[in-house]
Scaffold this motif. Structure first.
Motif: not given
Length: 238
Positions: A159-178
């Protein structure tokens, strides 16, 4: 624009220099950040790579690429495991034609595969940001596409890294494999798609597409690529 080469965190060989298309504009800078931790066996790894190879050459994906303002994207393929291992498998590659897509798929098919223990989504995101910072293209959007079959159990809190990346204007999309097989390390406290929604994805327009298993992974990748390349609106989870 900086041209220094990244080093894989595992101490592996120097990452190949990016292809020389400096300052060329593309519609999207896309990092495919792929889990290669020990929970993914050889058969699953093959299905995973084949999913990306078939998706990038799919006619619907190529149509989405050509429909953009510049008619091209740039893709970098990253593999990650624990906090001490990330690797740039295929450096930044211009994809604006069927021939370029086929060449990229062939290169991925030839690349050796390494499987390691632990799952550091946070390490994968950090490394992907370094890759983005050295892209030899100018992209109107920047996206990190994270796929994996487990939760973060190594390195910094995701979550810490996710928030830092998003603050840089980068979108993080996910593909979880169930995947219903047992995984190594800490099990997910919630269903993996919920975990990705709450802890992994972030930034403007972030979404996830869940793959029910490795056999359905290719279809999920194709659906996800079409949506993120075309910047289509839609629900967070599909």
């Amino acid at each position: 624009m900086r041209r220094r080469s990244l080093l894989a965190a595992s101490g592996a060989a120097v990452i190949p220099a990016a292809r020389p298309r400096a300052a060329e504009g593309v519609d999207l800078l896309l990092v495919l950040a792929v889990d290669v931790s020990r929970s993914i066996d050889d058969d699953e790894a093959r299905l995973q790579r084949e999913g990306y190879r078939s998706a990038i050459t799919d006619a619907r994906v190529m149509e989405a690429i050509r429909s953009g303002m510049m008619g091209a994207i740039a893709v970098a393929y990253v593999e990650w495991a624990g906090s001490d291992y990330q690797r740039l498998v295929i450096p930044w590659t211009h994809i604006g034609s069927g021939a370029e897509a086929e060449a990229w798929a062939a290169e991925l098919g030839r690349a050796p595969r390494v499987a390691l223990s632990w799952t550091s989504i946070s390490g994968g995101l950090d490394f992907s940001m370094r890759v983005l910072s050295e892209a030899p293209f100018e992209g109107t959007r920047r996206v990190i596409d994270v796929s994996g079959d487990g939760v973060n159990n190594s390195g910094m809190p995701v979550e810490t890294v996710r928030d830092r990346v998003a603050a840089e204007g980068v979108t993080i999309n996910g593909l979880p494999i169930m995947n219903d097989r047992p995984t190594f390390g800490r099990p997910s406290p919630v269903p993996l798609d919920q975990y990705y929604r709450d802890s992994v994805i972030g930034g403007d327009g972030a979404f996830l597409v869940a793959a029910e298993d490795f056999e359905s992974f290719g279809n999920a990748v194709r659906r996800k690529l079409v949506r993120e390349i075309a910047a289509l609106p839609g629900p967070v989870v599909t």
